[in-house]
Design a protein around this motif. Structure first.
Motif, PDB file in Angstrom:
ATOM      1  N   CYS B  97      72.698  24.886 -10.065  1.00 26.29           N
ATOM      2  CA  CYS B  97      71.762  25.669  -9.252  1.00 26.29           C
ATOM      3  C   CYS B  97      72.319  27.085  -9.022  1.00 26.29           C
ATOM      4  O   CYS B  97      71.591  28.078  -9.147  1.00 26.29           O
ATOM      5  CB  CYS B  97      71.528  24.998  -7.896  1.00 26.29           C
ATOM      6  N   VAL B  98      73.602  27.159  -8.685  1.00 32.89           N
ATOM      7  CA  VAL B  98      74.219  28.472  -8.456  1.00 32.89           C
ATOM      8  C   VAL B  98      74.170  29.288  -9.744  1.00 32.89           C
ATOM      9  O   VAL B  98      73.803  30.464  -9.734  1.00 32.89           O
ATOM     10  CB  VAL B  98      75.682  28.306  -7.959  1.00 32.89           C
ATOM     11  N   LEU B 101      70.675  30.539 -10.442  1.00 33.48           N
ATOM     12  CA  LEU B 101      70.275  31.630  -9.543  1.00 33.48           C
ATOM     13  C   LEU B 101      71.037  32.910  -9.850  1.00 33.48           C
ATOM     14  O   LEU B 101      70.507  34.015  -9.725  1.00 33.48           O
ATOM     15  CB  LEU B 101      70.541  31.178  -8.101  1.00 33.48           C
ATOM     16  N   TRP B 102      72.274  32.743 -10.257  1.00 36.08           N
ATOM     17  CA  TRP B 102      73.164  33.884 -10.459  1.00 36.08           C
ATOM     18  C   TRP B 102      72.959  34.509 -11.830  1.00 36.08           C
ATOM     19  O   TRP B 102      72.765  35.704 -11.959  1.00 36.08           O
ATOM     20  CB  TRP B 102      74.607  33.404 -10.302  1.00 36.08           C
ATOM     21  N   ARG B 111      65.970  26.962 -13.743  1.00 38.53           N
ATOM     22  CA  ARG B 111      65.716  26.771 -12.306  1.00 38.53           C
ATOM     23  C   ARG B 111      65.091  25.401 -12.040  1.00 38.53           C
ATOM     24  O   ARG B 111      65.542  24.652 -11.178  1.00 38.53           O
ATOM     25  CB  ARG B 111      64.814  27.892 -11.770  1.00 38.53           C
ATOM     26  N   PRO B 152      64.630  22.835   0.646  1.00 39.37           N
ATOM     27  CA  PRO B 152      65.228  24.164   0.462  1.00 39.37           C
ATOM     28  C   PRO B 152      65.425  24.519  -1.013  1.00 39.37           C
ATOM     29  O   PRO B 152      65.309  25.689  -1.395  1.00 39.37           O
ATOM     30  CB  PRO B 152      66.588  24.046   1.170  1.00 39.37           C
ATOM     31  N   LEU B 153      65.676  23.494  -1.844  1.00 38.69           N
ATOM     32  CA  LEU B 153      65.855  23.762  -3.283  1.00 38.69           C
ATOM     33  C   LEU B 153      64.556  24.259  -3.915  1.00 38.69           C
ATOM     34  O   LEU B 153      64.567  25.095  -4.810  1.00 38.69           O
ATOM     35  CB  LEU B 153      66.317  22.497  -3.999  1.00 38.69           C
ATOM     36  N   TYR B 155      62.341  26.118  -2.630  1.00 38.82           N
ATOM     37  CA  TYR B 155      62.137  27.537  -2.333  1.00 38.82           C
ATOM     38  C   TYR B 155      63.269  28.400  -2.886  1.00 38.82           C
ATOM     39  O   TYR B 155      63.026  29.517  -3.348  1.00 38.82           O
ATOM     40  CB  TYR B 155      61.967  27.731  -0.824  1.00 38.82           C
ATOM     41  N   ALA B 156      64.506  27.883  -2.851  1.00 35.84           N
ATOM     42  CA  ALA B 156      65.630  28.676  -3.360  1.00 35.84           C
ATOM     43  C   ALA B 156      65.462  28.943  -4.843  1.00 35.84           C
ATOM     44  O   ALA B 156      65.721  30.042  -5.321  1.00 35.84           O
ATOM     45  CB  ALA B 156      66.937  27.945  -3.102  1.00 35.84           C
ATOM     46  N   LEU B 157      64.996  27.916  -5.576  1.00 38.04           N
ATOM     47  CA  LEU B 157      64.934  28.037  -7.034  1.00 38.04           C
ATOM     48  C   LEU B 157      63.499  28.170  -7.544  1.00 38.04           C
ATOM     49  O   LEU B 157      63.275  28.147  -8.750  1.00 38.04           O
ATOM     50  CB  LEU B 157      65.617  26.836  -7.692  1.00 38.04           C
ATOM     51  N   ASP B 158      62.551  28.283  -6.619  1.00 32.48           N
ATOM     52  CA  ASP B 158      61.157  28.443  -7.019  1.00 32.48           C
ATOM     53  C   ASP B 158      60.772  27.329  -8.011  1.00 32.48           C
ATOM     54  O   ASP B 158      60.268  27.594  -9.096  1.00 32.48           O
ATOM     55  CB  ASP B 158      60.972  29.828  -7.653  1.00 32.48           C
TER      56      ASP B 158
END
Lengths: 189, 429
Positions: B97-98, B101-102, B111, B152-153, B155-158
């Motif tokens: 995931c990081v 996103l990164w 994602r 939360p995942l 929304y964090a990763l769409d």
């Protein structure tokens, strides 16, 4: 990904939640298993399956019906503290359920499944299954049935539970006074 | 190399297609140019979608496989070893995931795949802890925990695939609950947590495969969860289906767009539900025997807050359509209105059935007319299908006498012939 900082914050929150749940459960349960007081509960095992957590023997306990104290104001579904004592036959006895923990002595946190017209509550314990390797669970049920047919008392199937500060963790399932894993390893069932 | 080049091409094509509506709005390009660009790059974008889909499917299958491996129960291993091993996929998923996103924030495959895998790895970890320490049943709490922690995942990763998985877990949560513990408003609230994601995806990629699949799955999941959460609503089944279907049609109309029905899941579900209810009302038996009369005690309010909310929202939108002189759209509310008004009464079955036969026929004709007017083949075939089903039901059904059916068919046929003659005169230059 227009707001990477916000996305990273959400990701961090998710990571914290994902570790917090399993780790806190594992730590609390491990501590209860190490330091908790041991009690024995009579049971009868049958073998169902859970798609997520695998095969287990479902446990049907004795002595779950307890009188509700007058004026306790309890209802089905309520979370209650149930005092524990050991009977002369070494098996557990459940005391009257209350909302607050007893001033002294062990207790476990359970739920009230239902209350009948005579104000007798049936408890739902926080453990009602014993997970086993997928081939071992049906074998455990067979072992129990065989022992039952051979004339053994129902008390021959029981579990040991560790209790600490209201938290209870199921420790071992016994059939005919032998831990079920040892029984199965020896070819029982 | 070729794969990378194709993937890059697909990504660029997808980006360009996503930009077209904005470019069109800003007047940078005109509508015909936008249409030509869409036709030119649609295939390339879909190629990328297929590549991404296989990566996402792979991550999903690996995650599900993990859960099955955990379910085997490796109880010959020590508790510590089992806990350590189950923590590895979760840690790996979080690292993915990081990374997504990164380093790969524009890669939908990364994602979606990383988010779905991490959520499933968490489900496996939680299941293993429950298994090791012999926790009790409570499948509902387990599924709710998995759903809430995955949010939360999303929304964090769409991540839309994860949103669908969360929707499915929420349905499982409602299904596994004790009947007495089910709270429809809580179910609405739980699904509302996915609404911002659904709206955001729909706004950015309206009509794309992703938004169609997302909404196409979430709507029936929500409908099923609410239906399960409200056992009494089954007694009001036709009213419930009709009200939901009407709301979907009116919502879809408010959202606009003239894409095909396949790309408009709200409309597709809505039209299907509406047609089911409208056609059911054409049977006299429906009004004579339908279970509303048996179970209802005359107070529609007892149908509960949720049904009331759905009815109110659908009613308001229908009134809005009426106010905007969208007659056909407003007329679709008639079966639901009739069902609501006849709650608890014994309505005159035959006159109502006759009325609804004429009504469905009229709606079919009106839809065909609207299709011809707007040159939308989809509308023409929808209207024709509705009339064809009505005709088949009446021709083969035994609820009317042969004479009554014969007269009705002849009269309707003559009406069609007259309409055809009138249309020919109008269309002829």
């Amino acid at each position: 990904m227009k707001r990477p900082a916000f996305a990273f914050a959400l990701l961090a929150a998710a990571a914290v939640l994902q570790w917090a749940g399993p780790v806190s459960l594992a730590v609390q349960s491990e501590r209860t298993l190490r330091e908790g007081t041991r009690y024995y509960l009579r049971t009868a095992p049958v073998d169902p399956v859970d798609a997520f957590r695998g095969r287990y023997v479902a446990l049907s306990f004795e002595g779950l019906r307890v009188a509700v104290p007058a004026g306790a104001g309890l209802q089905a579904g309520d979370r209650v503290c149930v005092p524990l004592t050991t009977g002369p036959d070494r098996f557990v006895r459940f005391g009257p359920p209350r909302r607050e923990p007893p001033a002294q002595g062990d207790y476990l946190v359970a739920r009230i499944a239902w209350i009948d017209a005579a104000q007798v509550a049936t408890l739902r314990l926080p453990f009602d299954r014993y997970y086993l390797e997928e081939r071992a669970a049906p074998a455990a049920e067979r072992a129990y049935r065989d022992a039952h047919r051979a004339g053994a008392e129902r008390g021959d199937a029981y579990v040991s539970v560790r209790v600490r500060d209201g938290h209870a963790v199921l420790e071992e399932l016994f059939i005919g006074n032998v831990p079920v894993r040892r029984l199965l390893a020896a070819g029982g069932g | 190399m070729k794969e990378e080049r194709e993937s890059g091409m697909a990504k660029n094509a997808a980006w360009l297609l996503g930009e077209l509506p904005e470019l069109e709005r800003a007047g940078v390009i005109d509508a015909p140019t936008a249409a030509r660009l869409r036709a030119r790059y649609a295939d390339a974008a879909q190629g990328g979608g297929a590549l991404g889909l296989s990566a996402i499917l792979g991550a999903l299958l690996v995650g599900l496989g993990l859960i099955l491996l955990v379910a085997h129960n490796w109880d010959q291993w020590s508790r510590g070893l089992r806990l350590f091993i189950t923590a590895l996929p979760l840690a790996g998923g979080q690292a993915a995931c990081v990374y997504a996103l990164w380093r790969r924030p524009l890669s939908q495959a990364w994602r979606e795949g990383a988010a779905a895998f991490t959520a499933l790895a968490f489900a496996a970890a939680l299941a293993l802890v429950a298994q090791i320490f012999q926790f009790g049943g409570d499948l509902d709490r387990y599924l709710l925990s998995c759903a809430l922690v995955a949010l939360p995942l999303v929304y964090a990763l769409d991540a839309s695939l994860l949103a669908v998985l969360v929707g499915a877990a929420l349905l499982g949560w409602v299904g596994a609950q004790d009947g007495a513990a089910r709270a429809p408003l809580l179910v609405l609230l739980a699904y509302a947590t996915l609404l911002p994601h659904a709206i955001s995806v729909w706004r950015r990629d309206r009509g794309s495969l992703r938004s169609v699949l997302l909404i196409g799955w979430l709507v029936p999941l929500l409908f099923a969860a609410l239906t399960v959460a409200m056992p009494w609503v089954r007694h009001y089944g036709w009213l419930w289906i009709g009200a939901c279907a009407l709301l979907l049609i009116l919502l879809d109309d408010g959202l606009g767009g003239e894409r095909s029905l396949v790309r408009r899941p709200l409309r597709a579900y809505g039209e299907l539900g509406w047609a089911l209810v409208a056609l059911a009302t054409t049977f006299p038996e429906f009004w004579r025997e339908h279970w509303l009369a048996r179970y209802a005690d005359g107070a529609l309010l007892q149908a509960g807050v949720v049904l009331g909310l759905v009815l109110a929202a659908a009613g308001l939108l229908a009134l809005h359509a009426l106010w905007r002189r969208q007659w056909l759209l407003a007329a679709l509310a008639v079966p639901v209105a009739a069902l609501a008004l006849t709650q608890g009464h014994a309505p005159p079955a035959v006159p109502l059935a006759v009325f609804f036969n004429a009504y469905v026929l009229a709606i079919g004709v009106a839809v065909i007319q609207a299709g011809l007017h707007t040159r939308l083949l989809r509308l023409v075939s929808s209207g024709l299908t509705l009339i064809a089903v009505l005709v088949l039901l009446r021709f083969f059904g035994g609820e009317w006498s042969f004479v009554a059916r014969g007269v009705a068919f002849v009269a309707t046929g003559l009406g069609f012939l007259a309409a055809h003659a009138w249309l020919r005169r109008k269309v002829r230059p």
